[in-house]
Design a protein around this motif. Structure first.
Motif, PDB file in Angstrom:
ATOM      1  N   ASN A 176       0.882   5.203  -2.645  1.00 55.75           N
ATOM      2  CA  ASN A 176       1.462   4.550  -3.695  1.00 55.75           C
ATOM      3  C   ASN A 176       1.559   5.142  -5.018  1.00 55.75           C
ATOM      4  O   ASN A 176       2.487   5.037  -5.784  1.00 55.75           O
ATOM      5  CB  ASN A 176       0.715   3.189  -4.084  1.00 55.75           C
ATOM      6  CG  ASN A 176       0.626   2.157  -2.994  1.00 55.75           C
ATOM      7  OD1 ASN A 176      -0.116   1.472  -2.491  1.00 55.75           O
ATOM      8  ND2 ASN A 176       1.954   2.026  -2.101  1.00 55.75           N
ATOM      9  N   SER A 206       7.204  -2.583  -5.773  1.00 63.25           N
ATOM     10  CA  SER A 206       6.880  -3.777  -5.037  1.00 63.25           C
ATOM     11  C   SER A 206       8.172  -4.301  -4.326  1.00 63.25           C
ATOM     12  O   SER A 206       8.178  -4.531  -3.004  1.00 63.25           O
ATOM     13  CB  SER A 206       6.652  -5.107  -5.868  1.00 63.25           C
ATOM     14  OG  SER A 206       6.357  -6.397  -5.219  1.00 63.25           O
ATOM     15  N   GLN A 211       5.785  -5.319  -0.785  1.00 66.03           N
ATOM     16  CA  GLN A 211       4.189  -5.542  -0.974  1.00 66.03           C
ATOM     17  C   GLN A 211       4.114  -6.178  -2.525  1.00 66.03           C
ATOM     18  O   GLN A 211       4.687  -5.786  -3.359  1.00 66.03           O
ATOM     19  CB  GLN A 211       3.517  -4.122  -0.916  1.00 66.03           C
ATOM     20  CG  GLN A 211       3.358  -3.873   0.592  1.00 66.03           C
ATOM     21  CD  GLN A 211       2.481  -2.388   0.654  1.00 66.03           C
ATOM     22  OE1 GLN A 211       1.899  -2.092  -0.192  1.00 66.03           O
ATOM     23  NE2 GLN A 211       2.484  -1.668   1.885  1.00 66.03           N
ATOM     24  N   ASP A 212       3.219  -6.873  -2.654  1.00 68.87           N
ATOM     25  CA  ASP A 212       3.016  -7.593  -3.767  1.00 68.87           C
ATOM     26  C   ASP A 212       2.216  -6.601  -4.900  1.00 68.87           C
ATOM     27  O   ASP A 212       1.699  -5.742  -4.563  1.00 68.87           O
ATOM     28  CB  ASP A 212       2.018  -8.830  -3.662  1.00 68.87           C
ATOM     29  CG  ASP A 212       0.627  -8.617  -3.338  1.00 68.87           C
ATOM     30  OD1 ASP A 212      -0.124  -8.562  -4.273  1.00 68.87           O
ATOM     31  OD2 ASP A 212       0.492  -8.387  -2.059  1.00 68.87           O
ATOM     32  N   LYS A 214       0.095  -6.948  -7.315  1.00 70.57           N
ATOM     33  CA  LYS A 214      -1.424  -7.260  -7.410  1.00 70.57           C
ATOM     34  C   LYS A 214      -2.040  -5.773  -6.330  1.00 70.57           C
ATOM     35  O   LYS A 214      -3.017  -5.386  -6.483  1.00 70.57           O
ATOM     36  CB  LYS A 214      -1.869  -8.367  -7.367  1.00 70.57           C
ATOM     37  CG  LYS A 214      -3.459  -8.461  -7.470  1.00 70.57           C
ATOM     38  CD  LYS A 214      -4.120  -9.794  -7.771  1.00 70.57           C
ATOM     39  CE  LYS A 214      -5.515  -9.855  -8.009  1.00 70.57           C
ATOM     40  NZ  LYS A 214      -5.821 -11.167  -8.017  1.00 70.57           N
ATOM     41  N   THR A 215      -1.439  -6.084  -5.214  1.00 71.48           N
ATOM     42  CA  THR A 215      -1.930  -5.175  -4.079  1.00 71.48           C
ATOM     43  C   THR A 215      -1.790  -3.675  -4.583  1.00 71.48           C
ATOM     44  O   THR A 215      -2.400  -2.716  -4.514  1.00 71.48           O
ATOM     45  CB  THR A 215      -1.373  -5.603  -2.937  1.00 71.48           C
ATOM     46  OG1 THR A 215      -1.789  -6.749  -2.322  1.00 71.48           O
ATOM     47  CG2 THR A 215      -2.080  -4.511  -1.710  1.00 71.48           C
ATOM     48  N   GLN A 218      -4.019  -2.382  -7.352  1.00 72.61           N
ATOM     49  CA  GLN A 218      -5.216  -2.492  -7.108  1.00 72.61           C
ATOM     50  C   GLN A 218      -5.671  -0.980  -6.207  1.00 72.61           C
ATOM     51  O   GLN A 218      -6.565  -0.452  -6.250  1.00 72.61           O
ATOM     52  CB  GLN A 218      -5.748  -3.569  -6.328  1.00 72.61           C
ATOM     53  CG  GLN A 218      -6.182  -4.816  -7.074  1.00 72.61           C
ATOM     54  CD  GLN A 218      -6.409  -6.167  -6.259  1.00 72.61           C
ATOM     55  OE1 GLN A 218      -6.027  -6.161  -5.093  1.00 72.61           O
ATOM     56  NE2 GLN A 218      -6.984  -6.852  -6.678  1.00 72.61           N
ATOM     57  N   ARG A 219      -4.588  -0.803  -5.250  1.00 70.99           N
ATOM     58  CA  ARG A 219      -4.826   0.458  -4.575  1.00 70.99           C
ATOM     59  C   ARG A 219      -4.542   1.762  -5.506  1.00 70.99           C
ATOM     60  O   ARG A 219      -5.503   2.556  -5.463  1.00 70.99           O
ATOM     61  CB  ARG A 219      -3.654   0.586  -3.379  1.00 70.99           C
ATOM     62  CG  ARG A 219      -3.739  -0.565  -2.457  1.00 70.99           C
ATOM     63  CD  ARG A 219      -2.757  -0.517  -1.438  1.00 70.99           C
ATOM     64  NE  ARG A 219      -2.744  -1.166   0.012  1.00 70.99           N
ATOM     65  CZ  ARG A 219      -1.868  -1.360   0.564  1.00 70.99           C
ATOM     66  NH1 ARG A 219      -0.774  -0.678   0.420  1.00 70.99           N
ATOM     67  NH2 ARG A 219      -2.060  -1.955   2.017  1.00 70.99           N
TER      68      ARG A 219
END
Length: 289
Positions: A176, A206, A211-212, A214-215, A218-219
């Protein structure tokens, strides 16, 4: 680089002057031992680097730096002090210093830190130049210049090497980070590196990878935090390690690396904070070398 030294101990001023001269680090253009006079001197000379004592007659070093920072000065500040008080050191960093050096003066530490300041200033200058140049010659609606396959492969190889040396190549967030770096690169090519917002990049990514937000965030934050921890461990093991010196300044705020080192050593309850934007832009800078 041009230096100003504000320190009320004449012998310490002399030691610092001799170190700067002996190791060809730059030129000391002015010095004094008073906080109020020091503020005026720094404002007048606008040096690249100012070494400022914490405790000074007239006004202390923190107040001096706060006032000069409010004027928008581009000077890099190194604070020197006998104090080991963590709240005091934290306050100094919050004021805007780049590094904190404990007395007594150590030749290796001061030369290493001055070199880190120089590298940090070079990085900021390069990013600023990229912004100014592309903004001048590229129209807002122009498409970015496509890189050839060899250039892309070379950059990918360098980024993978950096991730490997940082110990995050197997982290889910590393992919990411690379994807975000590609989006930033597009904006750099349009001269927009000063205006983009991270939440815009997360949103764009996103949609692209389904993918959302927030995920993804966080990653990315988890991977960069792990990289910071690994770099901090490099510094604990060998403060003059080449990789530590390069990555601690190019990818992180060094004061946060110091916080992380103190946390690892059990000297502080606070971890270093990651700056995602700085990490990504620093990654692009290193990968372009």
């Amino acid at each position: 680089m041009r230096f100003v030294i504000i320190e009320d101990d004449v012998s310490i001023r002399k030691i610092i002057c001799n170190i700067i001269k002996k190791y060809d680090l730059g030129t000391v253009v002015a010095e004094c031992g008073d906080g109020l006079k020091g503020e005026a001197i720094i404002a007048d000379y606008s040096p690249e680097v100012a070494l400022v004592d914490l405790l000074l007659p007239g006004q202390d070093g923190v107040e001096l730096i706060r006032k000069l920072k409010e004027r928008g000065m581009d000077t890099s500040f190194i604070m020197i002090s006998e104090s080991t008080s963590q709240p005091m050191i934290t306050k100094a960093y919050e004021t805007g210093i780049d590094f904190y050096i404990h007395k007594p003066i150590n030749v290796l530490e001061i030369t290493s830190i001055i070199c880190k300041v120089e590298e940090s200033r070079k990085l900021r200058a390069v990013m600023s130049l990229i912004s100014q140049t592309t903004a001048r010659y590229v129209s807002p609606d122009a498409k970015p210049v496509e890189q050839d396959d060899n250039a892309k492969r070379n950059r990918n190889t360098r980024i993978n090497r950096i991730f490997s040396e940082l110990g995050i190549i197997s982290e889910a967030g590393a992919k990411n980070i690379y994807q975000l770096a590609q989006l930033v690169d597009v904006r750099l090519s349009h001269g927009q590196n000063q205006t983009y917002q991270l939440h815009e990049l997360y949103q764009e990514l996103s949609v692209a990878i389904e993918q959302d937000v927030k995920t993804i965030e966080q990653r990315v934050r988890r991977a960069i935090a792990k990289a910071m921890q690994n770099v901090a461990n490099m510094g604990i093991e060998d403060y003059h390690d080449d990789k530590f010196e390069m990555y601690s300044g190019a990818l992180f705020d060094f004061k946060e690396i110091r916080h992380e080192m103190a946390s690892i050593q059990g000297k502080s309850a606070y971890h270093g904070k990651v700056n995602i934007k700085k990490f990504i832009e620093g990654l692009l800078f290193l990968a372009a070398e």
